[in-house]
Scaffold this active site. Structure first.
Site, short mmCIF file in Angstrom:
data_model
loop_
_atom_site.label_atom_id
_atom_site.label_comp_id
_atom_site.label_asym_id
_atom_site.label_seq_id
_atom_site.Cartn_x
_atom_site.Cartn_y
_atom_site.Cartn_z
N HIS A 153 0.81 -1.22 0.00
CA HIS A 153 0.00 0.00 0.00
C HIS A 153 0.84 1.28 0.00
CE1 HIS A 153 0.78 0.76 4.32
NE2 HIS A 153 0.78 -0.57 4.41
N ASP A 154 0.37 2.26 -0.74
CA ASP A 154 0.93 3.62 -0.76
C ASP A 154 2.33 3.69 -1.36
OD1 ASP A 154 -1.29 5.00 0.74
OD2 ASP A 154 -0.66 3.58 2.29
N GLY A 190 5.00 -1.04 2.85
CA GLY A 190 4.19 0.14 2.58
C GLY A 190 4.99 1.43 2.51
#
Length: 277
Positions: A125-126, A143
């Site tokens: 994520h991200d 992340g």
């Protein structure tokens, strides 16, 4: 479902609301969610699952058992409407996973154009991944990682959360990357420190001999000369103010971040704090 002319296997499942560009091919046992957008010429070979608010750019090919756009592996994720954006002409091989973003990050995970993800690679994520990036088998990002353009990650390389990797860098196989890697840098011996510059990669991309020599000289001054890292960075910036490649390294060092900076293992300050420059 908005469908342009293409080929959808009768054994595939495409949810109502999905947007498919011209010439999209979806093989058997693929599942495409209702908020997915597939650009022109995207190919899902078979058994591919694409979910969430995911956009895949034109010309990208995805191989069996890849899982794209599912919720992040983060206990802080609370169901927010985050996204996954994959660029054009990428090659995503078997069992690759890429997750959407979180409210604690950018609310989106972004992968650039012309990237190659080999078997079992993972983008968490991200993360922000640049263009022309290669992940060898089992290379993984935690992340909030930032990866520049023309970066190579070797097999089973693992990158800690919030790490930055600069343009044209290389991370060798089995390396655990805990700190920031400068543009053009090479990490090839696990956690033993910066291993010099990615000379082979630069030659392959057409960098001239003077450009490479300038980067080598700046590297020696930046990491082996006297004074603090900030003082050395200032000297390099003054001496190479007109050299865009060297200044990219200087700007990366000066910008700092949440992680420290990897330096050569035989340098005075083996791992520099982010505010040291």
């Amino acid at each position: 479902m908005s469908v342009s002319p293409g080929k959808i296997d009768p054994l595939a499942r495409v949810e109502e609301g999905a947007v498919l560009g011209a010439g999209v091919e979806i093989g058997p046992f693929c599942v495409v969610g209702p908020q997915v957008v597939l650009g022109d010429g995207v190919k899902l070979i078979s058994h591919v699952a694409v979910s969430g608010r995911t956009t895949i750019g034109e010309g990208t090919t995805v191989y069996p058992f890849a899982s794209l756009g599912f919720p992040p592996q983060s206990l802080g994720y609370k169901g927010e409407a985050s996204r996954l954006v994959i660029g054009r002409n990428c090659l995503i091989r078997e069992h690759v996973t890429m997750n959407t973003g979180t409210a604690a990050g950018h609310m989106e995970t972004v992968v650039g154009d012309n990237c190659f993800f080999m078997v079992n690679a993972h983008v968490a994520h991200d993360c922000i991944v640049g263009n022309h990036v290669i992940f060898a088998n089992n290379a993984t990002l935690a992340g909030h990682v930032s990866v520049g353009n023309n970066v190579f990650l070797g097999g089973q390389a693992a990158v800690h959360q919030f790490v930055r990797i600069g343009d044209n860098a290389i991370v060798g196989g089995l390396c655990g990357l805990q700190h920031d890697l400068i543009p053009f840098g090479a990490l090839i011996y696990g956690r033993s420190g910066l291993g010099g510059l990615n000379i082979i990669g630069m030659k392959r991309r057409g960098f001239s001999r003077p450009q490479i020599h300038a980067l080598r000289a700046a590297y020696r001054e930046l990491f082996y000369a006297g004074g603090t890292l900030s003082e050395r960075a200032a000297r390099v910036a003054e001496a190479y103010a007109d050299d865009a490649n060297v200044m990219q390294v200087v700007d990366f060092v000066r910008s700092g971040a949440k992680r420290r900076l990897i330096v050569p293992s035989d340098a005075a300050d083996h791992v520099a704090e982010p505010d040291a420059a």
